[in-house]
Design an enzyme around this catalytic site. Sequence first.
Site, short mmCIF file in Angstrom:
data_model
loop_
_atom_site.label_atom_id
_atom_site.label_comp_id
_atom_site.label_asym_id
_atom_site.label_seq_id
_atom_site.Cartn_x
_atom_site.Cartn_y
_atom_site.Cartn_z
N ASP A 99 8.38 23.13 56.60
CA ASP A 99 7.58 23.55 55.45
C ASP A 99 8.51 23.65 54.25
O ASP A 99 9.51 24.37 54.30
CB ASP A 99 6.91 24.90 55.71
CG ASP A 99 5.89 24.84 56.83
OD1 ASP A 99 5.38 23.74 57.10
OD2 ASP A 99 5.61 25.89 57.42
N HIS A 124 3.65 20.86 54.43
CA HIS A 124 4.05 20.63 55.82
C HIS A 124 4.31 19.14 56.06
O HIS A 124 3.42 18.31 55.89
CB HIS A 124 2.95 21.13 56.77
CG HIS A 124 3.20 20.85 58.23
ND1 HIS A 124 3.38 21.87 59.15
CD2 HIS A 124 3.28 19.69 58.93
CE1 HIS A 124 3.56 21.34 60.34
NE2 HIS A 124 3.52 20.02 60.23
N HIS A 154 5.68 22.96 64.79
CA HIS A 154 6.96 23.60 64.46
C HIS A 154 7.76 23.95 65.71
O HIS A 154 8.99 24.09 65.64
CB HIS A 154 6.73 24.85 63.62
CG HIS A 154 6.46 24.57 62.18
ND1 HIS A 154 7.46 24.41 61.25
CD2 HIS A 154 5.29 24.41 61.50
CE1 HIS A 154 6.93 24.17 60.05
NE2 HIS A 154 5.61 24.16 60.18
N GLU A 192 -2.19 20.54 54.53
CA GLU A 192 -1.17 21.41 53.94
C GLU A 192 -0.22 20.59 53.08
O GLU A 192 0.50 19.74 53.60
CB GLU A 192 -0.38 22.13 55.05
CG GLU A 192 -1.26 22.95 55.98
CD GLU A 192 -0.48 23.49 57.18
OE1 GLU A 192 0.75 23.29 57.25
OE2 GLU A 192 -1.11 24.10 58.05
#
Length: 238
Positions: A141, A202, A134, A199
């Site tokens: 996200d 993500h 990030h 995830e």
Amino acid sequence: MRPYHQIPIIECGESLIKIPLELFAVESPHPYQKLGANYGEHSPYYLRQSVIENLIQAQNYLQLLHPHWYIQIFDAYRPVTVQQFMVDYSFGEALRERGLKEEELLPQQREEAWQAVYEIWAVPSLDMQTPPPHSTGAAVDITLVNDAGEIVNMGSPIDEMSERSHPEYYASSNQEYDANRQLLQNVMLKAGFQRNPREWWHFSFGDQMWAWLYNQSHPETTMTARYGRLTGSKLISS
């Protein structure tokens, strides 16, 4: 070190720009700012320019399948200081979930709590060769909002520190949740993104994880990362 940290970064110098939030659904107030995270001069709703262009493409694909559905942005650009804040916060959450107090932790309990944290969170590294995804402005996200304005049920919330966060967790147990996760993945992959294997929420384009995942599925290629960690304001456009 994560496996994707072996990927070289050849920074392309593309600007970090403000996401046109009017085109998307947005988590509001921002979940990490609500907890006290300080993003500094810029809001968390920034990404590299090409990442935003691809995100708009993904939403266009989504709306071909489901008119009036939207991608909802939960988090995007994240300075390393915010990464550290959320890692520390999540460690505290891991202790609360286990009914533990930090001052009373046994070494094994501490290790297990940190393992749970780093199952989800990237290390807040300041090493330019191992940036948190990030912090490059290349990762986002997200979830989906349907035509009634409701968040689509993915079977677990974003950032949950459990196996339910793994994208394929519901593949054999809940058709609805699995189909929703597949829809999200399909529109993002069609727009050039790659999904974090741990995830469901993500996705990234152009960072080390993206290049590593691309190379895994295209062994005949050797993709490098085009986005590294942002430093200073020279890459940030207002």
